[in-house]
Design a protein around this motif. Structure first.
Motif, PDB file in Angstrom:
ATOM      1  N   LEU A 154       0.848  -1.184   0.000  1.00  0.00           N
ATOM      2  CA  LEU A 154       0.000   0.000   0.000  1.00  0.00           C
ATOM      3  C   LEU A 154       0.890   1.243   0.000  1.00  0.00           C
ATOM      4  CD1 LEU A 154      -1.716  -2.342   1.470  1.00  0.00           C
ATOM      5  CD2 LEU A 154      -3.092  -0.458   2.341  1.00  0.00           C
ATOM      6  N   ARG A 155       0.398   2.311  -0.557  1.00  0.00           N
ATOM      7  CA  ARG A 155       1.175   3.546  -0.589  1.00  0.00           C
ATOM      8  C   ARG A 155       0.624   4.527   0.444  1.00  0.00           C
ATOM      9  NH1 ARG A 155       2.706   7.606  -5.641  1.00  0.00           N
ATOM     10  NH2 ARG A 155       3.518   9.302  -4.320  1.00  0.00           N
ATOM     11  N   PRO A 156       1.377   4.841   1.478  1.00  0.00           N
ATOM     12  CA  PRO A 156       0.932   5.854   2.437  1.00  0.00           C
ATOM     13  C   PRO A 156       0.954   7.237   1.803  1.00  0.00           C
ATOM     14  CG  PRO A 156       2.658   4.442   3.371  1.00  0.00           C
ATOM     15  CD  PRO A 156       2.634   4.194   1.901  1.00  0.00           C
ATOM     16  N   LEU A 157       0.038   8.092   2.249  1.00  0.00           N
ATOM     17  CA  LEU A 157       0.006   9.488   1.805  1.00  0.00           C
ATOM     18  C   LEU A 157       0.059  10.392   3.041  1.00  0.00           C
ATOM     19  CD1 LEU A 157      -2.705   9.434  -1.026  1.00  0.00           C
ATOM     20  CD2 LEU A 157      -0.213   9.653  -1.295  1.00  0.00           C
ATOM     21  N   PRO A 158       1.235  10.501   3.660  1.00  0.00           N
ATOM     22  CA  PRO A 158       1.367  11.354   4.846  1.00  0.00           C
ATOM     23  C   PRO A 158       1.553  12.816   4.437  1.00  0.00           C
ATOM     24  CG  PRO A 158       3.434  10.216   4.441  1.00  0.00           C
ATOM     25  CD  PRO A 158       2.491   9.773   3.368  1.00  0.00           C
ATOM     26  N   ASN A 159       0.436  13.538   4.347  1.00  0.00           N
ATOM     27  CA  ASN A 159       0.456  14.936   3.884  1.00  0.00           C
ATOM     28  C   ASN A 159       1.103  15.034   2.501  1.00  0.00           C
ATOM     29  OD1 ASN A 159      -0.691  15.802   6.366  1.00  0.00           O
ATOM     30  ND2 ASN A 159       1.347  15.853   7.305  1.00  0.00           N
ATOM     31  N   GLU A 160       0.674  14.141   1.635  1.00  0.00           N
ATOM     32  CA  GLU A 160       1.234  14.069   0.283  1.00  0.00           C
ATOM     33  C   GLU A 160       0.120  14.031  -0.751  1.00  0.00           C
ATOM     34  OE1 GLU A 160       3.806  10.736  -0.058  1.00  0.00           O
ATOM     35  OE2 GLU A 160       5.287  11.486   1.386  1.00  0.00           O
ATOM     36  N   ARG A 161       0.520  14.206  -1.997  1.00  0.00           N
ATOM     37  CA  ARG A 161      -0.415  14.186  -3.114  1.00  0.00           C
ATOM     38  C   ARG A 161       0.224  13.429  -4.267  1.00  0.00           C
ATOM     39  NH1 ARG A 161      -0.157  19.050  -4.050  1.00  0.00           N
ATOM     40  NH2 ARG A 161       0.937  19.205  -6.061  1.00  0.00           N
ATOM     41  N   VAL A 162      -0.633  12.716  -5.006  1.00  0.00           N
ATOM     42  CA  VAL A 162      -0.180  12.042  -6.209  1.00  0.00           C
ATOM     43  C   VAL A 162      -1.119  12.431  -7.345  1.00  0.00           C
ATOM     44  CG1 VAL A 162      -1.515   9.961  -5.636  1.00  0.00           C
ATOM     45  CG2 VAL A 162       0.365   9.809  -7.269  1.00  0.00           C
ATOM     46  N   GLU A 163      -0.545  12.713  -8.521  1.00  0.00           N
ATOM     47  CA  GLU A 163      -1.356  13.085  -9.681  1.00  0.00           C
ATOM     48  C   GLU A 163      -1.699  11.833 -10.477  1.00  0.00           C
ATOM     49  OE1 GLU A 163       0.496  16.082 -12.006  1.00  0.00           O
ATOM     50  OE2 GLU A 163       0.574  17.563 -10.383  1.00  0.00           O
ATOM     51  N   LEU A 164      -2.996  11.551 -10.552  1.00  0.00           N
ATOM     52  CA  LEU A 164      -3.476  10.426 -11.330  1.00  0.00           C
ATOM     53  C   LEU A 164      -4.078  10.945 -12.630  1.00  0.00           C
ATOM     54  CD1 LEU A 164      -5.232   8.434  -8.460  1.00  0.00           C
ATOM     55  CD2 LEU A 164      -2.950   8.042  -9.403  1.00  0.00           C
ATOM     56  N   SER A 165      -4.372  10.053 -13.506  1.00  0.00           N
ATOM     57  CA  SER A 165      -4.977  10.448 -14.776  1.00  0.00           C
ATOM     58  C   SER A 165      -6.389  10.966 -14.529  1.00  0.00           C
ATOM     59  CB  SER A 165      -5.017   9.251 -15.733  1.00  0.00           C
ATOM     60  OG  SER A 165      -5.673   9.587 -16.925  1.00  0.00           O
ATOM     61  N   GLY A 166      -6.557  12.277 -14.628  1.00  0.00           N
ATOM     62  CA  GLY A 166      -7.888  12.859 -14.506  1.00  0.00           C
ATOM     63  C   GLY A 166      -8.165  13.601 -13.222  1.00  0.00           C
ATOM     64  N   PHE A 167      -7.402  13.334 -12.150  1.00  0.00           N
ATOM     65  CA  PHE A 167      -7.627  14.055 -10.891  1.00  0.00           C
ATOM     66  C   PHE A 167      -6.409  13.880  -9.980  1.00  0.00           C
ATOM     67  CE2 PHE A 167      -9.086   9.784 -10.087  1.00  0.00           C
ATOM     68  CZ  PHE A 167      -8.747   9.514  -8.763  1.00  0.00           C
ATOM     69  N   ASP A 168      -6.363  14.712  -8.935  1.00  0.00           N
ATOM     70  CA  ASP A 168      -5.309  14.598  -7.918  1.00  0.00           C
ATOM     71  C   ASP A 168      -5.854  13.838  -6.723  1.00  0.00           C
ATOM     72  OD1 ASP A 168      -3.687  16.154  -9.509  1.00  0.00           O
ATOM     73  OD2 ASP A 168      -4.094  18.020  -8.407  1.00  0.00           O
ATOM     74  N   LEU A 169      -5.021  12.941  -6.188  1.00  0.00           N
ATOM     75  CA  LEU A 169      -5.367  12.218  -4.960  1.00  0.00           C
ATOM     76  C   LEU A 169      -4.412  12.676  -3.868  1.00  0.00           C
ATOM     77  CD1 LEU A 169      -7.092   9.908  -3.645  1.00  0.00           C
ATOM     78  CD2 LEU A 169      -5.136   8.410  -4.137  1.00  0.00           C
ATOM     79  N   ALA A 170      -4.962  13.215  -2.778  1.00  0.00           N
ATOM     80  CA  ALA A 170      -4.139  13.706  -1.676  1.00  0.00           C
ATOM     81  C   ALA A 170      -4.545  13.005  -0.386  1.00  0.00           C
ATOM     82  CB  ALA A 170      -4.293  15.224  -1.526  1.00  0.00           C
TER      83      ALA A 170
END
Length: 447
Positions: A315-331
């Motif tokens: 699993l990828r943790p998102l500790p105050n992070e953001r990832v750009e996916l195709s079509g939207f940002d997931l934070a």
């Protein structure tokens, strides 16, 4: 000092509640000195001690086997206690109605008193109840028989039997009160056990899938129909273990999501104790992977170690992070409980420099951060934490502490979806708030 005072108040309240339950379910329905009263009194002492042990064993660092041994009876008793008290309070209103009804029935069944008898009348004794008097010897020859004294009956009077107690007398009243106490107490105990039994079955059976469509104004048409499997509040611990995790993984994989979001409160314990229980999470399958943010219970259980462990599970943790996916940002942001550990939510880090023309989906364990999400232009926040109240009427308390207890609501230009969660904290019981895994389908308004 405030914590100590609060602890004293809570213990005092528990003491009063248990005394009330003992009075209604033990003292009022048993005979003094009977084995039933002794067993009930012992249970009224042992059960609250088991509950206190279940609540404190983990924080006290008790061995995991001891935590598990205390958790089942201790936590289940807390759920039974809640519903038996609610049922007994209803019984307090029913009790006087039953007593009056029994009193009226007893009064209606009282025989009409016989009219007074003439004490001068000669009565014939019943042969079955009064033995025949021995025959008097015949008088000697030449003597007349002695006449009875003036005013005396010809036959010795028979004593009247003791009258039966009237319905209002003490014996009848005590019998009626005992009967009503047993009826009300038995009904309350039966209702509580049935409620808790069904609620426990619901948790152990596993969460059911909900499907929600959320339109997002900024979502591109090419990602219309994108599916996010949202799971929160798994609460692996002394009761819910590896089998619980496997049921969740199988349920999620069966929905064939594009992305999995684990939105906090995954565990109630250390990696050392619960690492094996979390292993099935490595088999989660989604096109864009599985993501994780911390909940408040991770900070009770070693958040840093769990963040590292879920990364090892894939699993990828998102500790105050953001990832750009195709079509939207997931934070993702850390839970607000992390602030006490220097690891709280940082919205600027997660969302500060993003392109606001793109849709943004935020993973945040607690719904209370929705106002921060609104200020940072989030389109959709996915949360858990509330359990939907878990045990009715807990939903009313949860509503006081959270902007949304369960479901989808809008705050300005931001939508908030709150899952009821896939597990349970404390008692493995849910009443009026069934567990769920939600498949959130994103919809482009232009589609």
């Amino acid at each position: 000092m405030l914590v100590l005072l609060l602890l004293v108040l809570v213990l005092g309240l528990l003491g009063v509640v248990h005394w009330y339950v003992w009075r209604r379910l033990v003292r009022d329905v048993t005979v003094p000195g009977s084995p039933a009263r002794g067993a009930g009194t012992a249970a009224a002492v042992v059960l609250p001690l088991l509950s206190l042990g279940a609540l404190t064993a983990g924080r006290a660092g008790a061995p995991f086997w001891l935590q598990s041994a205390l958790a089942w009876p201790g936590f289940l008793w807390l759920a039974v206690l809640l519903y038996v008290v609610l049922a007994l309070l209803v019984g307090e209103a029913v009790r006087p109605l039953l007593l009056r009804r029994l009193e009226r029935r007893a009064a209606a069944g009282t025989p009409v008193a016989a009219p007074p008898r003439d004490r001068t009348a000669v009565e014939e004794p019943h042969p079955a109840t009064v033995p025949a008097a021995p025959a008097a010897p015949a008088p000697p020859a030449g003597h007349a028989a002695a006449a009875p004294a003036d005013g005396a009956d010809a036959v010795a009077p028979v004593a009247d039997p003791a009258p039966a107690p009237a319905p209002g007398e003490r014996g009848g009243e005590l019998g009626r009160r005992l009967f009503v106490a047993r009826v009300v107490g038995g009904a309350a105990a039966g209702a509580a056990l049935a409620t808790v039994g069904y609620g426990t079955y619901g948790v152990l059976r596993g969460p059911r899938v909900k499907r929600v469509t959320v339109p997002l104004a900024k979502l591109g048409r090419r990602v219309h129909g994108y599916r996010i499997a949202v799971v929160s509040d798994i609460h692996l611990g002394p009761i819910l273990g590896r089998a619980h995790t496997q049921r969740i993984v199988d349920t999620i994989n069966a929905t064939q999501p594009d992305l999995v979001a684990v939105v906090g409160d995954m565990v109630d314990g250390s990696v050392e104790d619960l690492g094996p229980a979390a292993e099935p999470l490595a088999r989660l399958r989604a096109r864009d992977g599985a993501f994780f943010v911390t909940g408040n219970h991770e900070y009770f259980s070693g958040a840093e170690q769990w963040v590292d462990h879920v990364r090892e599970l894939g699993l990828r943790p998102l500790p105050n992070e953001r990832v750009e996916l195709s079509g939207f940002d997931l934070a993702g942001v850390n839970d607000v409980a992390g602030a006490a550990h220097g690891d709280g939510p940082d919205f600027a880090a997660a969302l500060g420099d993003r392109d606001r023309t793109r849709a943004a989906v935020l993973l945040a364990h607690q719904p209370v951060v929705i106002h921060d999400a609104v200020r940072h232009g989030v389109d959709l926040q996915l949360s858990g934490h509330t359990h939907g109240g878990q045990l009715w009427p807990g939903n009313f308390l949860a509503d006081l502490a959270n902007p949304t207890v369960a479901g989808l609501e809008r705050y300005g230009d931001t939508q908030l979806y709150v899952s009821r969660g896939a597990g349970a904290w404390g008692p493995p019981v849910r009443v009026g708030a069934p567990s769920d895994i939600t498949v959130v389908e994103l919809a482009a308004k232009s589609a």
